[in-house]
Enzyme design. Structure first.
Site, mmCIF file in Angstrom:
data_model
loop_
_atom_site.group_PDB
_atom_site.id
_atom_site.type_symbol
_atom_site.label_atom_id
_atom_site.label_comp_id
_atom_site.label_asym_id
_atom_site.label_seq_id
_atom_site.Cartn_x
_atom_site.Cartn_y
_atom_site.Cartn_z
ATOM 1 C CE LYS A 1 -3.909 -2.325 2.273
ATOM 2 N NZ LYS A 1 -4.580 -2.775 3.334
ATOM 3 C CD GLN B 1 -3.511 -4.534 6.620
ATOM 4 O OE1 GLN B 1 -3.459 -3.603 6.096
ATOM 5 N NE2 GLN B 1 -4.127 -5.701 6.322
ATOM 6 C CG ASP C 1 -10.368 -0.613 5.098
ATOM 7 O OD1 ASP C 1 -9.874 -1.013 3.754
ATOM 8 O OD2 ASP C 1 -9.757 -0.989 5.969
#
Length: 297
Positions: free
Chosen positions: A55, A99, A122
């Site tokens: 990422k 995460q 997200d």
């Protein structure tokens, strides 16, 4: 019948990242604004470390700012929540991603709900979940959105098609169904309790497999010519006498490829789309926070 067309997620995601890079460049040159993505990693899970590095690399490649916060596994929950509160206030940070999975002593839902919905790239915050369900303006979970982009690129107008989503998770199954409903599909969500699952799947023009069970969906479950989006990423042992492991999806690819009209491979299908759509969400979040128009991406 000839083998199915392979849906190339690597190629599509590369094109999407190019479009994002161009719009980031425009924002920087005309508005002096650089989209910023903050990624928080708690602990030393090897797979999570790989994802975070990837990422970071892709974020920098598109010209965005990347802020990576790595915390030890024993970080107290309150300390993580304090960090998130600071990122919520930081004007240089337009997107926040924590995460998953988190260590067991940390309440993941509490952490998700602590993120400013406007920065929730997200798409997991209840506010964004609700907006998506209501058909409003929301930041959408990356994997389902990437899957939708691949479907629309392959099929064009999805209106009237029958879609079966296998899996009902909050991360993929449920938002995927909402996105397909917005495209005017007739949608069925199937799961472990579905009676005669093969018969349900066999009706579908579109099959999205997101159950996390290696090669569960067999070729004879599929309607000839259907489009298959395989979200699964499972590591299994190679067949004897080979040693080591290999990646497979939730669909028995060798069987499905002889029946479907188009299918995503594993790897190289949906996987590359997830990070590309994360970058898209960061760009969208940045534009909305600064009340700026954004070209369609």
């Amino acid at each position: 019948m000839t083998d199915a067309t392979l849906i190339d997620g690597n190629a599509f995601s590369a094109g999407l990242r190019d479009r994002i890079r161009a719009q980031v460049h425009t924002l920087r040159e005309t508005r002096r604004i650089t989209p910023g993505l903050a990624v928080v990693l708690v602990g030393e899970d090897p797979a999570s470390q790989v994802y975070v590095r990837s990422k970071h690399k892709r974020t920098v490649e598109t010209g965005m700012e990347s802020f990576v916060h790595t915390l030890p596994a024993d970080t107290p929950e309150d300390e993580l929540l304090t960090l998130i509160a600071g990122l919520n206030r930081d004007p240089q940070v337009h997107g926040i991603l924590v995460q998953l999975p988190l260590p067991r002593h940390i309440d993941a839902q509490k952490v998700i709900e602590a993120i400013d919905p406007a920065k929730d790239v997200d798409g997991f915050h209840p506010v964004n979940v609700g907006r998506l369900a209501a058909g409003g303006e929301a930041l959408v979970p990356c994997t389902p959105y990437g899957s939708l982009l691949l479907l629309k690129d392959r099929l064009g107008d999805l209106s009237g098609l029958e879609a079966v989503v296998i899996g009902r998770s909050n991360i993929v199954g449920k938002p995927m169904a909402q996105l397909l409903l917005q495209e005017n599909c007739t949608v069925t969500i199937a799961h472990s309790r579905t009676r005669d699952l093969p018969a349900v799947v066999r009706r579908a023009d579109i099959v999205v497999a997101a159950v996390g069970k290696p090669e569960m969906v067999r070729g004879d479950w599929l309607k000839p010519g259907c489009t298959v989006i395989d979200v699964g990423i499972n590591r299994v042992a190679k067949p004897a006498p080979e040693e080591g492991t290999r990646l497979v999806g939730d669909v028995a690819f060798a069987e499905a490829v002889t029946v479907a009209g188009a299918i995503t491979p594993v790897p190289g299908g949906v996987g590359p789309m997830t990070i590309a759509c994360l970058l898209r969400n960061t760009l969208v979040a940045c534009a909305r926070q600064n009340r700026l128009p954004l070209d369609a991406i």
